[in-house]
Structure formats: C-alpha cells, structure tokens
Design a protein around this motif. Structure first.
Motif, PDB file in Angstrom:
ATOM      1  N   GLU A 137      -2.295 -20.766   5.559  1.00  0.00           N
ATOM      2  CA  GLU A 137      -3.423 -20.043   6.170  1.00  0.00           C
ATOM      3  C   GLU A 137      -3.425 -18.608   5.616  1.00  0.00           C
ATOM      4  OE1 GLU A 137      -5.577 -21.441   8.143  1.00  0.00           O
ATOM      5  OE2 GLU A 137      -4.585 -23.329   8.637  1.00  0.00           O
ATOM      6  N   HIS A 138      -4.014 -18.435   4.441  1.00  0.00           N
ATOM      7  CA  HIS A 138      -3.940 -17.152   3.750  1.00  0.00           C
ATOM      8  C   HIS A 138      -4.592 -16.013   4.541  1.00  0.00           C
ATOM      9  CE1 HIS A 138      -2.282 -18.815   0.056  1.00  0.00           C
ATOM     10  NE2 HIS A 138      -3.158 -19.802   0.140  1.00  0.00           N
ATOM     11  N   THR A 139      -5.537 -16.343   5.403  1.00  0.00           N
ATOM     12  CA  THR A 139      -6.250 -15.289   6.147  1.00  0.00           C
ATOM     13  C   THR A 139      -5.381 -14.630   7.209  1.00  0.00           C
ATOM     14  OG1 THR A 139      -7.138 -16.929   7.693  1.00  0.00           O
ATOM     15  CG2 THR A 139      -8.492 -16.375   5.780  1.00  0.00           C
ATOM     16  N   MET A 140      -4.193 -15.167   7.475  1.00  0.00           N
ATOM     17  CA  MET A 140      -3.301 -14.548   8.463  1.00  0.00           C
ATOM     18  C   MET A 140      -2.528 -13.371   7.899  1.00  0.00           C
ATOM     19  SD  MET A 140      -1.694 -17.903  10.378  1.00  0.00           S
ATOM     20  CE  MET A 140      -0.433 -16.890  11.177  1.00  0.00           C
ATOM     21  N   LEU A 141      -2.581 -13.186   6.588  1.00  0.00           N
ATOM     22  CA  LEU A 141      -1.699 -12.249   5.890  1.00  0.00           C
ATOM     23  C   LEU A 141      -2.506 -11.237   5.092  1.00  0.00           C
ATOM     24  CD1 LEU A 141       1.304 -11.699   4.924  1.00  0.00           C
ATOM     25  CD2 LEU A 141       0.779 -13.238   3.016  1.00  0.00           C
ATOM     26  N   VAL A 142      -2.038  -9.991   5.047  1.00  0.00           N
ATOM     27  CA  VAL A 142      -2.571  -9.011   4.101  1.00  0.00           C
ATOM     28  C   VAL A 142      -1.422  -8.444   3.276  1.00  0.00           C
ATOM     29  CG1 VAL A 142      -4.588  -8.364   5.484  1.00  0.00           C
ATOM     30  CG2 VAL A 142      -2.447  -7.110   5.769  1.00  0.00           C
ATOM     31  N   GLU A 143      -1.731  -8.107   2.035  1.00  0.00           N
ATOM     32  CA  GLU A 143      -0.750  -7.517   1.135  1.00  0.00           C
ATOM     33  C   GLU A 143      -0.970  -6.006   1.072  1.00  0.00           C
ATOM     34  OE1 GLU A 143       1.571  -9.306  -0.005  1.00  0.00           O
ATOM     35  OE2 GLU A 143       0.830 -11.369  -0.101  1.00  0.00           O
ATOM     36  N   MET A 144      -0.023  -5.319   0.423  1.00  0.00           N
ATOM     37  CA  MET A 144      -0.060  -3.865   0.371  1.00  0.00           C
ATOM     38  C   MET A 144      -1.354  -3.332  -0.228  1.00  0.00           C
ATOM     39  SD  MET A 144       0.272  -0.877  -1.467  1.00  0.00           S
ATOM     40  CE  MET A 144       0.762  -1.528  -3.077  1.00  0.00           C
ATOM     41  N   ASP A 145      -1.809  -3.938  -1.330  1.00  0.00           N
ATOM     42  CA  ASP A 145      -3.009  -3.415  -1.975  1.00  0.00           C
ATOM     43  C   ASP A 145      -4.242  -3.580  -1.091  1.00  0.00           C
ATOM     44  OD1 ASP A 145      -2.945  -6.165  -2.229  1.00  0.00           O
ATOM     45  OD2 ASP A 145      -3.690  -6.194  -4.288  1.00  0.00           O
ATOM     46  N   GLN A 146      -4.256  -4.623  -0.268  1.00  0.00           N
ATOM     47  CA  GLN A 146      -5.363  -4.788   0.673  1.00  0.00           C
ATOM     48  C   GLN A 146      -5.337  -3.694   1.739  1.00  0.00           C
ATOM     49  OE1 GLN A 146      -4.069  -9.052   1.197  1.00  0.00           O
ATOM     50  NE2 GLN A 146      -6.265  -9.342   1.451  1.00  0.00           N
ATOM     51  N   VAL A 147      -4.152  -3.351   2.204  1.00  0.00           N
ATOM     52  CA  VAL A 147      -4.036  -2.273   3.188  1.00  0.00           C
ATOM     53  C   VAL A 147      -4.516  -0.963   2.575  1.00  0.00           C
ATOM     54  CG1 VAL A 147      -2.452  -0.979   4.678  1.00  0.00           C
ATOM     55  CG2 VAL A 147      -2.130  -3.441   4.377  1.00  0.00           C
ATOM     56  N   GLN A 148      -4.130  -0.704   1.337  1.00  0.00           N
ATOM     57  CA  GLN A 148      -4.610   0.492   0.637  1.00  0.00           C
ATOM     58  C   GLN A 148      -6.136   0.566   0.648  1.00  0.00           C
ATOM     59  OE1 GLN A 148      -2.890   0.188  -3.301  1.00  0.00           O
ATOM     60  NE2 GLN A 148      -1.534   1.935  -2.930  1.00  0.00           N
ATOM     61  N   GLU A 149      -6.756  -0.546   0.311  1.00  0.00           N
ATOM     62  CA  GLU A 149      -8.224  -0.591   0.219  1.00  0.00           C
ATOM     63  C   GLU A 149      -8.884  -0.398   1.578  1.00  0.00           C
ATOM     64  OE1 GLU A 149      -9.226  -4.274  -1.583  1.00  0.00           O
ATOM     65  OE2 GLU A 149      -8.115  -3.865  -3.432  1.00  0.00           O
ATOM     66  N   LEU A 150      -8.210  -0.823   2.638  1.00  0.00           N
ATOM     67  CA  LEU A 150      -8.811  -0.796   3.970  1.00  0.00           C
ATOM     68  C   LEU A 150      -8.587   0.514   4.713  1.00  0.00           C
ATOM     69  CD1 LEU A 150      -7.883  -4.425   5.085  1.00  0.00           C
ATOM     70  CD2 LEU A 150     -10.168  -3.571   4.528  1.00  0.00           C
ATOM     71  N   LEU A 151      -7.751   1.408   4.170  1.00  0.00           N
ATOM     72  CA  LEU A 151      -7.452   2.663   4.862  1.00  0.00           C
ATOM     73  C   LEU A 151      -8.735   3.431   5.153  1.00  0.00           C
ATOM     74  CD1 LEU A 151      -4.248   4.187   3.196  1.00  0.00           C
ATOM     75  CD2 LEU A 151      -4.452   2.928   5.336  1.00  0.00           C
ATOM     76  N   GLY A 152      -8.936   3.737   6.427  1.00  0.00           N
ATOM     77  CA  GLY A 152     -10.093   4.527   6.820  1.00  0.00           C
ATOM     78  C   GLY A 152     -11.394   3.775   6.887  1.00  0.00           C
ATOM     79  N   ARG A 153     -11.350   2.480   6.614  1.00  0.00           N
ATOM     80  CA  ARG A 153     -12.596   1.709   6.596  1.00  0.00           C
ATOM     81  C   ARG A 153     -13.038   1.366   8.023  1.00  0.00           C
ATOM     82  NH1 ARG A 153     -13.194  -3.306   2.547  1.00  0.00           N
ATOM     83  NH2 ARG A 153     -12.770  -1.569   1.103  1.00  0.00           N
ATOM     84  N   GLU A 154     -14.325   1.416   8.239  1.00  0.00           N
ATOM     85  CA  GLU A 154     -14.884   1.044   9.538  1.00  0.00           C
ATOM     86  C   GLU A 154     -14.593  -0.429   9.831  1.00  0.00           C
ATOM     87  OE1 GLU A 154     -16.668   2.454  12.151  1.00  0.00           O
ATOM     88  OE2 GLU A 154     -15.887   4.301  11.282  1.00  0.00           O
ATOM     89  N   GLY A 155     -14.336  -0.717  11.099  1.00  0.00           N
ATOM     90  CA  GLY A 155     -14.149  -2.104  11.500  1.00  0.00           C
ATOM     91  C   GLY A 155     -12.744  -2.627  11.335  1.00  0.00           C
ATOM     92  N   VAL A 156     -11.789  -1.758  10.964  1.00  0.00           N
ATOM     93  CA  VAL A 156     -10.400  -2.171  10.783  1.00  0.00           C
ATOM     94  C   VAL A 156      -9.488  -1.257  11.594  1.00  0.00           C
ATOM     95  CG1 VAL A 156      -8.525  -2.543   9.136  1.00  0.00           C
ATOM     96  CG2 VAL A 156     -10.889  -3.005   8.459  1.00  0.00           C
ATOM     97  N   THR A 157      -8.543  -1.847  12.313  1.00  0.00           N
ATOM     98  CA  THR A 157      -7.548  -1.064  13.047  1.00  0.00           C
ATOM     99  C   THR A 157      -6.155  -1.491  12.615  1.00  0.00           C
ATOM    100  OG1 THR A 157      -8.973  -0.814  14.986  1.00  0.00           O
ATOM    101  CG2 THR A 157      -6.618  -0.474  15.316  1.00  0.00           C
ATOM    102  N   LEU A 158      -5.353  -0.522  12.202  1.00  0.00           N
ATOM    103  CA  LEU A 158      -3.950  -0.761  11.886  1.00  0.00           C
ATOM    104  C   LEU A 158      -3.114  -0.506  13.138  1.00  0.00           C
ATOM    105  CD1 LEU A 158      -3.413   0.985   8.434  1.00  0.00           C
ATOM    106  CD2 LEU A 158      -2.808  -1.380   8.946  1.00  0.00           C
ATOM    107  N   ILE A 159      -2.201  -1.429  13.453  1.00  0.00           N
ATOM    108  CA  ILE A 159      -1.349  -1.296  14.630  1.00  0.00           C
ATOM    109  C   ILE A 159       0.106  -1.263  14.179  1.00  0.00           C
ATOM    110  CG2 ILE A 159      -0.606  -2.345  16.790  1.00  0.00           C
ATOM    111  CD1 ILE A 159      -3.359  -3.633  17.010  1.00  0.00           C
ATOM    112  N   ASP A 160       0.786  -0.160  14.457  1.00  0.00           N
ATOM    113  CA  ASP A 160       2.201   0.010  14.162  1.00  0.00           C
ATOM    114  C   ASP A 160       2.993  -0.430  15.396  1.00  0.00           C
ATOM    115  OD1 ASP A 160       4.851   1.232  13.988  1.00  0.00           O
ATOM    116  OD2 ASP A 160       4.065   2.445  12.344  1.00  0.00           O
TER     117      ASP A 160
END
Length: 281
Positions: free
Chosen positions: A149-172
């Motif tokens: 189920e590839h949609t369950m996972l994100v890689e580092m480069d995807q996180v880079q691209e999503l930084l600050g993007r609307e509609g995405v929340t990062l949870i530490d």
C-alpha cells in the motif's frame, strides 16, 4: 474490531489455528533485551519479532535509525512466523505499544488487514494473572503475499516538496522538549521539521497505560481538519506508528508515515531545521 484488542480477547483466542500472537518487546540501546525477555516468559504460543532484525533494515547513510525492512526479507520473516494473508495477528510489547504498532503498520503497509495491538502490554498481562510460558513457539511456515500500500508512506523528497503547502499537516510524535529542540538525547541535531506540530505519542494512552478510546483520541486531534493530508513522523519511524493508529481511531483517513523520520531528515545537510513551537497548521 478496531485496531486495539483487550487482554481478555487475546486470552480467549490464543491457541486458535488462525491467530498468531507476536511478541515485539525491544529496548533501545539493549538490542538483545527483548528477545531475552521473550525467552524467559511470554504469552503461550507467541512468536518473537525483533525490531532491528525483523522489522527494520540495517542502518545506512540515509533512511534513519530504523529503516523500513526490505519487503522480501519481511515477507520471509512473517512467513516463518506462521503469518499468512488471512492470519489474525495480535502484537504486544512492554513499551506502551510502540514496537507492536510498528508491526501493525508494516502489516497494513503490506496489505494485511487482520492485525491488532493488545491493550496495555505484557506487564499488565502478567499482573492480571494470565498464563505465561518460556516454551519457544515453533510455528509452521505459511505463504505471505505482500500487496504493498504505497499511499501509506512518504519519502524524504516528498516531505521536502510538501513543506508549507496548503492542505498538509506534519505531526511530530516525539516528546515536546525534543520537538522544540531543547534536548536531543539520540540524534545528532535537535529540532523538528519546519511547520510540524507536536502530538506526543504517549498522550494516546491513559495514566494506567491503556489506549484511549476513539472519542478521547479525537479530542487530541480536534484542531485538525479531516480533509487535510496528515504526515506523521518521530525520531526513527517507530513511535510515530501509535499516532497513526490513534488518528485512524479518531476518524482520520488520509494519514501517512514518514518512515525515515527525524533521523533521516537530518542525514541530508541541506534540509532545514526548526526549533521552538509552531502554530497549529
């Protein structure tokens, strides 16, 4: 059934031919302690799966402290543990469910539906007077076919691209002092991924160590929009997985894991680092 099952459920169903109980106890910094604890005493019939030998790949330059295991190697380990595609798997540990949740996530990632975490853990099991043994299980190998189920996972480069993007929340998912960058006992850089908010994974447990019920989990994330994409991370991708479960219990459906997590993020010198608190996204 939801993702968490009671000790009573485990006691009732242990020994059934289509149920595999997986002991996932592991102590960071003491890599043999979990297996030694298993060999001394465990739930009857339980197999042992090791966080670093079975549920992670060897550490490399990138990928974090607990890289995701090679899919072929993991399917072999699962097959040898008697876990097939239709097997009901119940994982437990003595670390608040963190290690058991890693197995839960990996099995879901491989397309396996029937996997659960036992509430409270092994210490509570023994305290309740439930049966234990030192007899090592010898499961019959079965075939496990992975449907990733590839949609369950994100890689580092995807996180880079999503930084600050609307509609995405990062949870530490780490403790607040680590998230803020005030202390860092494990990784070489302190802080968090810019824009991430903090939800300590252990806040998903009650004071007695039980998993909070769905309504209580929903309260933890009440400020988050269920339409947003949620990306969860921690130090190495292990203690983020209880938050993935908690978010599912709370009714969130678009939840992904950044498996490499903070230890992978800081392995790239160009990646930005933030400290202090962030406004909720």
């Amino acid at each position: 059934m939801n993702n968490i099952v009671s000790m009573a459920w485990v006691k009732e169903h242990m020994g059934e031919p289509n149920v595999v109980i997986a002991d996932c106890r592991f102590v960071l910094g003491k890599p043999d302690a979990g297996r030694e604890a298993y060999e001394a005493s465990h739930i009857p019939g339980a197999v042992y799966l090791d966080l670093e030998k079975d549920l992670s790949a060897p550490v490399d330059e990138h990928g974090g402290r607990h890289p995701l295991p090679d899919i072929f190697d993991l399917t072999v380990a699962l097959s040898l543990a008697g876990i097939g595609n239709e097997t009901k798997v119940v994982a437990y540990d003595d670390q608040g469910g963190a290690m058991a949740s890693r197995l839960w996530w990996l099995l879901k990632y491989l397309g396996h539906e029937h996997v659960y975490v036992m509430d409270q853990g092994f210490a509570a099991w023994t305290s309740a007077g439930h049966p234990v043994t030192d007899e090592i299980a010898e499961p019959t190998p079965v075939k496990f076919l992975a449907i990733v189920e590839h949609t369950m996972l994100v890689e580092m480069d995807q996180v880079q691209e999503l930084l600050g993007r609307e509609g995405v929340t990062l949870i530490d998912s780490r403790e607040t002092p680590r998230y803020r960058g005030e202390v860092e006992p494990i990784d070489r850089v302190a802080g968090h991924i810019p824009g991430a908010i903090n939800r300590f994974w252990k806040d998903g447990l009650t004071v007695t160590g039980s998993w909070k019920v769905a309504d209580e989990q929903a309260e933890r994330f009440a400020d988050l929009d269920k339409n947003r994409e949620l990306i969860v991370y921690c130090g190495s991708g292990v203690t983020a997985t209880p938050n993935v479960i908690a978010l599912q219990e709370a009714g969130f459906t678009n939840v992904k894991l950044y498996a490499g997590s903070w230890s992978d993020w800081i392995s790239y010198s160009e990646n930005p680092v933030a400290t202090g608190d962030e406004e909720n996204a």
